[in-house]
Design an enzyme around this catalytic site. Structure first.
Site, PDB file in Angstrom:
ATOM      1  N   TYR A  40      -3.312 -19.159 -26.841  1.00 31.30           N
ATOM      2  CA  TYR A  40      -1.925 -18.854 -27.295  1.00 31.30           C
ATOM      3  C   TYR A  40      -1.228 -17.869 -26.368  1.00 31.30           C
ATOM      4  O   TYR A  40      -1.858 -17.074 -25.764  1.00 31.30           O
ATOM      5  CB  TYR A  40      -1.594 -18.599 -28.948  1.00 31.30           C
ATOM      6  CG  TYR A  40      -2.635 -17.340 -29.216  1.00 31.30           C
ATOM      7  CD1 TYR A  40      -2.697 -15.960 -28.841  1.00 31.30           C
ATOM      8  CD2 TYR A  40      -3.765 -17.542 -29.862  1.00 31.30           C
ATOM      9  CE1 TYR A  40      -3.208 -14.930 -29.265  1.00 31.30           C
ATOM     10  CE2 TYR A  40      -4.669 -16.454 -30.495  1.00 31.30           C
ATOM     11  CZ  TYR A  40      -4.409 -15.277 -30.297  1.00 31.30           C
ATOM     12  OH  TYR A  40      -5.141 -14.170 -30.440  1.00 31.30           O
ATOM     13  N   CYS A  41       0.222 -17.758 -26.237  1.00 30.47           N
ATOM     14  CA  CYS A  41       0.934 -17.176 -25.338  1.00 30.47           C
ATOM     15  C   CYS A  41       0.341 -17.208 -23.878  1.00 30.47           C
ATOM     16  O   CYS A  41       0.016 -16.132 -23.501  1.00 30.47           O
ATOM     17  CB  CYS A  41       1.173 -15.731 -25.936  1.00 30.47           C
ATOM     18  SG  CYS A  41       2.535 -15.019 -25.099  1.00 30.47           S
ATOM     19  N   PRO A  42       0.156 -18.307 -23.252  1.00 30.46           N
ATOM     20  CA  PRO A  42      -0.377 -18.409 -21.799  1.00 30.46           C
ATOM     21  C   PRO A  42       0.642 -17.774 -20.797  1.00 30.46           C
ATOM     22  O   PRO A  42       1.806 -17.665 -21.065  1.00 30.46           O
ATOM     23  CB  PRO A  42      -0.438 -19.952 -21.723  1.00 30.46           C
ATOM     24  CG  PRO A  42       0.551 -20.447 -22.676  1.00 30.46           C
ATOM     25  CD  PRO A  42       0.692 -19.582 -23.959  1.00 30.46           C
ATOM     26  N   LYS A  98     -10.117 -16.701 -22.255  1.00 29.05           N
ATOM     27  CA  LYS A  98      -9.313 -15.453 -22.343  1.00 29.05           C
ATOM     28  C   LYS A  98      -9.678 -14.723 -23.221  1.00 29.05           C
ATOM     29  O   LYS A  98      -9.818 -15.106 -24.513  1.00 29.05           O
ATOM     30  CB  LYS A  98      -7.910 -16.401 -22.553  1.00 29.05           C
ATOM     31  CG  LYS A  98      -6.740 -15.142 -22.794  1.00 29.05           C
ATOM     32  CD  LYS A  98      -5.350 -15.986 -22.771  1.00 29.05           C
ATOM     33  CE  LYS A  98      -4.398 -14.961 -23.400  1.00 29.05           C
ATOM     34  NZ  LYS A  98      -3.016 -15.676 -23.267  1.00 29.05           N
TER      35      LYS A  98
END
Length: 289
Positions: free
Chosen positions: A150-152, A163
């Site tokens: 999420y939110c790369p 991550k």
């Protein structure tokens, strides 16, 4: 930017520390976002460096782009079903999760109006600082986009391909905030599943002109898991502070001057208006009181 410049920035500097335990504000959610903007104005005007640590409790921090989801209200119901609150932050990017196992931290720095700090330079400062903090545990992170997180972004921090942190920036006038969330411990799989379900409910298979990630929980993990140690949010915060102290930095408590408080009040009201506009009847009234 080369490594020497990055190390020089983190050596022999003075920082003022702002954190939730010293904040004179009752609203501990919107207050952090409003304080960030106030500190940006402050460091830009007085050419000082600030550190800002802030926790959250079961909160999804939405980016402005998330409000473009075609079924945004349905997506918000998913967050409610996971027993989380939500807020739209005053910067770009996409949804991230905050809870007691996540450390939110900002380096807030001045920049010269005629010599703006390059975007990647700010990211490099934070990347280097975090790697120095975790170096004693025998691993370092890499910075590249983890596409199915999420939110790369280009400066996702990962170890062994998983991550554990994401970095963003916000700039106002002559200040820049380099902000990171670090998933220190807790259930990262559940966090990622919630955001995956959020986007699935918000899109319902439709194609849109904005890109939203297809979140795969398996590409994310906590720093505690990746370092194979027991690690708390407070311990991670202390690792960051110790890293700066070991590099001959000085850290003093931040002062909530009348000027800073006046600027904060203005930023607080702006955050409330933004969330009222973006969320309408879906707004969590407890967060804005």
């Amino acid at each position: 930017m080369n490594t020497t410049e990055t190390k020089d920035f983190l050596t022999s500097h003075s920082y003022e520390l702002y954190e939730s335990t010293t904040m004179p504000f009752t609203n501990k959610t919107i207050s952090h976002f409003a304080l960030t903007d106030s500190l940006l104005h402050y460091v830009g005007k007085y050419k000082k460096n600030s550190l800002h640590f802030w926790p959250t409790s079961n909160l999804v921090i939405l980016g402005m782009m998330d409000t473009k989801l075609p079924y945004f209200k349905d997506a918000l119901e998913i967050i409610k079903n996971y027993d989380h609150s939500f807020i739209v932050r005053n910067s770009g990017g996409l949804a991230v999760v905050g809870d007691e196992g996540v450390l939110n931290f900002s380096l807030i720095l001045p920049e010269h109006p005629q010599q703006k700090m390059p975007i990647n330079t700010g990211y490099e400062f934070m990347f280097h600082l975090i790697n120095e903090a975790i170096k004693p545990f025998g691993k370092i992170s890499e910075a590249y986009e983890i596409k199915d997180s999420y939110c790369p972004g280009d400066f996702d921090l990962s170890i062994d391909g998983k991550k554990f942190a994401g970095i963003s920036q916000r700039r106002l006038k002559n200040g820049v905030a380099i902000m990171i969330y670090i998933s220190v411990n807790g259930n990262q799989e559940k966090r990622a599943e919630m955001i995956r379900d959020f986007y699935q409910a918000g899109l319902k298979g439709e194609s849109v002109k904005w890109h939203f990630p297809s979140v795969d929980p398996s590409v994310m993990a906590t720093l505690e898991e990746l370092l194979s140690i027991s690690l708390t949010v407070d311990e991670m915060k202390q690792l960051i502070l110790n890293t700066l102290l070991q590099k001959n930095c000085t850290i003093s408590p931040g002062v909530y001057s009348s000027e800073l408080l006046a600027d904060y009040s203005e930023g607080f009201e702006k955050m409330i208006r933004r969330n009222q506009q973006m969320l309408g009847n879906s707004i969590d009234k407890e967060l804005i009181e």
